[in-house]
Design a protein around this motif. Structure first.
Motif, short mmCIF file in Angstrom:
data_model
loop_
_atom_site.label_atom_id
_atom_site.label_comp_id
_atom_site.label_asym_id
_atom_site.label_seq_id
_atom_site.Cartn_x
_atom_site.Cartn_y
_atom_site.Cartn_z
N LYS A 6 43.04 46.40 46.20
CA LYS A 6 43.22 45.77 44.90
C LYS A 6 44.60 45.15 44.79
O LYS A 6 45.55 45.63 45.42
CB LYS A 6 43.00 46.88 43.88
N THR A 23 38.79 42.36 39.74
CA THR A 23 38.73 43.78 39.37
C THR A 23 38.10 44.01 38.00
O THR A 23 37.60 45.08 37.74
CB THR A 23 40.13 44.43 39.40
N ASN A 24 38.12 42.99 37.14
CA ASN A 24 37.52 43.16 35.82
C ASN A 24 36.03 42.84 35.81
O ASN A 24 35.38 42.91 34.77
CB ASN A 24 38.25 42.31 34.77
N GLY A 25 35.48 42.47 36.97
CA GLY A 25 34.04 42.23 37.10
C GLY A 25 33.58 40.86 36.64
O GLY A 25 32.40 40.56 36.73
N SER A 26 34.48 40.05 36.12
CA SER A 26 34.06 38.72 35.65
C SER A 26 33.82 37.81 36.85
O SER A 26 34.25 38.08 37.97
CB SER A 26 35.10 38.12 34.71
N GLU A 53 44.51 36.47 38.15
CA GLU A 53 43.80 37.70 37.80
C GLU A 53 43.80 38.66 38.98
O GLU A 53 43.82 38.25 40.14
CB GLU A 53 42.37 37.38 37.39
N SER A 54 43.76 39.94 38.66
CA SER A 54 43.72 40.98 39.66
C SER A 54 42.41 40.88 40.46
O SER A 54 41.34 40.68 39.89
CB SER A 54 43.81 42.34 38.96
#
Length: 60
Positions: A6, A23-26, A53-54
């Protein structure tokens, strides 16, 4: 399952890594250029360049 790394974690070894999702699934549409990165052992996994974004990365 392959190891996933990550944004913010340190690379365990030298090598090429490929983008494996946010990591936020988007959903994301990284460019071909940013789907692959090369890191040295101990370097930090970066965020996705275009969106900052991560992201998850896996060994290519």
């Amino acid at each position: 399952m392959e190891d996933r790394y990550k944004t913010g974690e340190k690379a365990p070894e030298n090598g090429k890594y490929e983008f494996d999702g946010l990591t936020n699934g988007s959903n994301s549409n990284p460019t071909e250029d940013e789907k692959h990165i090369s890191l040295q052992s101990g370097e930090t996994f970066p965020p996705l360049r275009s969106s900052k974004e991560s992201a998850y990365w896996k060994k290519a």
